[in-house]
Scaffold this active site. Structure first.
Site, PDB file in Angstrom:
ATOM      1  N   ARG A  26       1.049  -0.955  -0.409  1.00  0.00           N
ATOM      2  CA  ARG A  26      -0.014  -0.020  -0.310  1.00  0.00           C
ATOM      3  C   ARG A  26       1.054   1.030   0.315  1.00  0.00           C
ATOM      4  O   ARG A  26       0.539   2.392  -0.814  1.00  0.00           O
ATOM      5  CB  ARG A  26      -1.067   0.154   1.251  1.00  0.00           C
ATOM      6  N   HIS A  31       1.954   1.885  -3.547  1.00  0.00           N
ATOM      7  CA  HIS A  31       0.745   2.661  -4.442  1.00  0.00           C
ATOM      8  C   HIS A  31       0.639   3.569  -4.353  1.00  0.00           C
ATOM      9  O   HIS A  31       0.245   4.187  -5.315  1.00  0.00           O
ATOM     10  CB  HIS A  31      -0.490   1.372  -3.569  1.00  0.00           C
TER      11      HIS A  31
END
Lengths: 216, 216
Positions: B44, B47
């Site tokens: 994440r 990301h």
């Protein structure tokens, strides 16, 4: 409440830390091809990201900075795709000229319309923004779909932003949406590649609003 | 209002975009030494930043992730240094367990106290946080002085955070504050170097709150 060891007053103040940071950035960045007007924006973006690669990838088009300054000084709105940008931007400097920053992505009517059309809230939030006001600065740090929709609205003559700050981050469509933005001949600030994000966009808006305030 | 060319319903939904992004990240990251529990957080963070170098520099200590999950599930607070983190975090998942996210840096009493002591609001906001609640997750993405003060309070036994997410960004004291954090033997998630920032911290908090929610 006892906070333990009494701390000493700071010998270095926050403004000095910022000044020292800017010196380090200038020294480590070395040669570059940004104009003296563009450089403060690049500098703040590097300051917010500690990423020289990102800083070097910033692209300006048209009279982007002057257009941004004019827009802020005219009290026209800044529209952002996500709340994080709204939270980070220095609102006092925008409000001084009668402007402000708006995010429509969580509005009930936007959520409902996105559901009805089976599309993203980010797209519908751009449609709501162009209904709400003419011109203004559009600042996108998260949603490629918002940037792609804005580009479509510009192409069809429905949106006439004073300046687009387009820096969505991500692995699907982010770089591509910025490639599309670079094909437009309107004032924009963007970067090449996947990187970007809210903190970067905030630093660009704040840099321009400082310039706008300094014109007084 | 006429929005021009009728747009087609999306063929790719946001969840699919996220899934596709995660696939690309796993493929491009290649070999790494993160545990299966740590990897979703790193994923994440990459990301949110499109930055593999940053992703690879993440360091976990102690039972950081389990401690974070326990803290959220117990409804203990998340304390952040800046409003951008508060804006970006998924509050619904924290509130489900009775928790929430708190930022004290703009509170009038914090501003006044910082002025009186000639120090930063970030430092005083940490002092206010430890008065407000025991434990909780401390998430710092911007102010090295906040992280350094929290470290001091931990060393003096005055702060007992369940987990510290320490990722301030910048050129003065940011990397050094994280070096100091890594010397503590408490649950923490941090990164090595100058990079960091609110979006990174938000992605770490959200990753842990998703894990907490999935335990149900």
């Amino acid at each position: 409440m006892d906070f333990g060891t009494e701390f000493k007053p700071l010998t270095v103040q926050p403004q000095e830390i910022e000044g020292k940071s800017f010196e380090i950035i200038t020294e480590e960045l070395g040669e570059h091809s940004f104009t003296p007007e563009q450089y403060p924006i690049v500098q703040r973006i590097i300051h917010a990201s500690a990423d020289f690669e990102l800083g070097r990838s910033i692209v300006f088009n048209g009279d982007a900075i002057e257009a941004g300054i004019r827009s802020i000084r005219a009290g026209r709105p800044v529209v952002a795709d996500v709340q994080m940008i709204q939270a980070g931007v220095s609102k006092e400097r925008l409000e001084r000229f009668g402007g402000g920053i708006h995010v429509y992505i969580s509005d009930p009517d936007v959520i409902e319309e996105a559901k009805r059309l089976n599309t993203t809230r980010a797209i519908i939030s751009m449609r709501k923004a162009i209904r709400a006001a003419e011109g203004g600065i559009y600042a996108i740090g998260n949603a490629p779909t918002a940037l792609l929709e804005l580009i479509r609205l510009v192409k069809e003559g429905l949106a006439k932003p004073d300046l687009v700050i387009g820096m969505p981050v991500g692995f699907v469509s982010a770089a591509e949406s910025k490639d599309e933005l670079r094909k437009l001949d309107i004032p924009f600030i963007t970067n090449i590649g996947r990187k970007g994000g809210s903190t970067i966009v905030v630093s660009a808006i704040n840099a321009i609003s400082i310039m706008a305030a300094n014109r007084e």
